[in-house]
Design a protein around this motif. Sequence first.
Motif, PDB file in Angstrom:
ATOM      1  N   ILE A 252      54.871  -0.228  12.217  1.00 53.86           N
ATOM      2  CA  ILE A 252      54.626   1.090  12.836  1.00 53.86           C
ATOM      3  C   ILE A 252      54.760   0.992  14.355  1.00 53.86           C
ATOM      4  O   ILE A 252      55.304   1.888  15.009  1.00 53.86           O
ATOM      5  CB  ILE A 252      53.227   1.628  12.450  1.00 53.86           C
ATOM      6  CG1 ILE A 252      53.107   1.805  10.935  1.00 53.86           C
ATOM      7  CG2 ILE A 252      52.935   2.947  13.157  1.00 53.86           C
ATOM      8  CD1 ILE A 252      54.169   2.674  10.295  1.00 53.86           C
TER       9      ILE A 252
ATOM     10  N   THR B 213      57.451   3.082  16.427  1.00 54.93           N
ATOM     11  CA  THR B 213      56.988   4.005  17.469  1.00 54.93           C
ATOM     12  C   THR B 213      57.691   3.720  18.795  1.00 54.93           C
ATOM     13  O   THR B 213      58.149   4.646  19.484  1.00 54.93           O
ATOM     14  CB  THR B 213      55.463   3.906  17.643  1.00 54.93           C
ATOM     15  OG1 THR B 213      54.831   4.131  16.377  1.00 54.93           O
ATOM     16  CG2 THR B 213      54.949   4.923  18.637  1.00 54.93           C
TER      17      THR B 213
ATOM     18  N   ILE C 296      53.969   8.699  14.447  1.00 53.31           N
ATOM     19  CA  ILE C 296      53.200   7.619  13.808  1.00 53.31           C
ATOM     20  C   ILE C 296      52.772   8.028  12.402  1.00 53.31           C
ATOM     21  O   ILE C 296      52.882   7.245  11.448  1.00 53.31           O
ATOM     22  CB  ILE C 296      51.966   7.245  14.670  1.00 53.31           C
ATOM     23  CG1 ILE C 296      52.410   6.595  15.984  1.00 53.31           C
ATOM     24  CG2 ILE C 296      51.040   6.292  13.900  1.00 53.31           C
ATOM     25  CD1 ILE C 296      51.294   6.442  17.000  1.00 53.31           C
TER      26      ILE C 296
ATOM     27  N   ALA D 152      55.768   7.957  10.113  1.00 49.76           N
ATOM     28  CA  ALA D 152      56.179   6.568   9.839  1.00 49.76           C
ATOM     29  C   ALA D 152      55.273   5.943   8.784  1.00 49.76           C
ATOM     30  O   ALA D 152      55.750   5.244   7.870  1.00 49.76           O
ATOM     31  CB  ALA D 152      56.139   5.757  11.130  1.00 49.76           C
ATOM     32  N   LEU D 153      53.979   6.202   8.885  1.00 49.77           N
ATOM     33  CA  LEU D 153      53.040   5.686   7.875  1.00 49.77           C
ATOM     34  C   LEU D 153      53.303   6.296   6.502  1.00 49.77           C
ATOM     35  O   LEU D 153      53.185   5.624   5.478  1.00 49.77           O
ATOM     36  CB  LEU D 153      51.596   5.957   8.309  1.00 49.77           C
ATOM     37  CG  LEU D 153      50.985   4.920   9.243  1.00 49.77           C
ATOM     38  CD1 LEU D 153      49.724   5.460   9.893  1.00 49.77           C
ATOM     39  CD2 LEU D 153      50.685   3.626   8.515  1.00 49.77           C
TER      40      LEU D 153
END
Length: 295
Positions: A107, A111, A227, A230-231
């Motif tokens: 992550i 980012t 973020i 992405a998670l």
Amino acid sequence: MEWLTKFPHMNDDSLRELKKAIDEGFRTFTRAYGDGIEAFFDPLQFFLIEAERFMTRTPWPIILLLIGLIAWFASRNWKVVAGAIGTLLLIGYFDMWDDTMKTISMIFVCTVLSIAIGIPLGILMSRSDRVQNFVNPVLDVMQTMPSFVYLIPVVMLLGIGKVPGLIAVVIYAIPPMIRLTNLGIRLVDKDVLEAADAFGSSSWQKLKNVQMPLALPTIMAGINQTIMMALAMVVIASMIGVQGLGQPVLKAIANQYFTLGIFNGLAIVGIAIIFDRVSQAYGRRLQRHREIVHG
């Protein structure tokens, strides 16, 4: 009423030939340029491997201290710091520390890459309506395309592994970064820009000293959303070899391991909450600072 059930379409043979030609063209491109594209992404692979090595090999008390310091610097709130450390201690207690560190490193790299690409592109969009009109439909496609579809061209070009997964995650997660950077800069008060012009500021000075500082809270909201997205992509990216918390969840789905899936899913939620609270708190601090300076 027969016309209701029929729709004009391409001849089946023509459609089959078109699909076959596109697939063959993509395979030819992959065979011709695949190695060169892989070599282009070697620095990214090195960055990802080093980030993962740091997170997994550093003793856990040092990692806890670092994350605690980052949370304190961003939020200036002991509750946020205690929540972050408590969540990580709980993750470690349930034996998910290594997978969590791999996910956090992924992550982090996603980012950084999203910021490095998204902010310049957002600035470019804010400067030109023509660029904005061109990029917006592309972002719409990126946000509405099913996430599994990203994996197909990436795997065909780069195979299975960390870098293809990373690229798929970045493609999925970067649109909010670009959109909110563009929006933040466009929302800067025109009177402030006129004052900067009156003082003889160049275009670069206006961007660096006026527009970017004032747009920073909105840009932080973009980082927060990137973020989170992405998670959300971590489990899907584990299908093509991305290590971390996604792989046990995938294993749990395949083998019906209820507790394995629930625990690792909750660990992903825990990390998401940490990132969310810390980045939101930092955004609020920037907002208060801006109000004090310009209030």
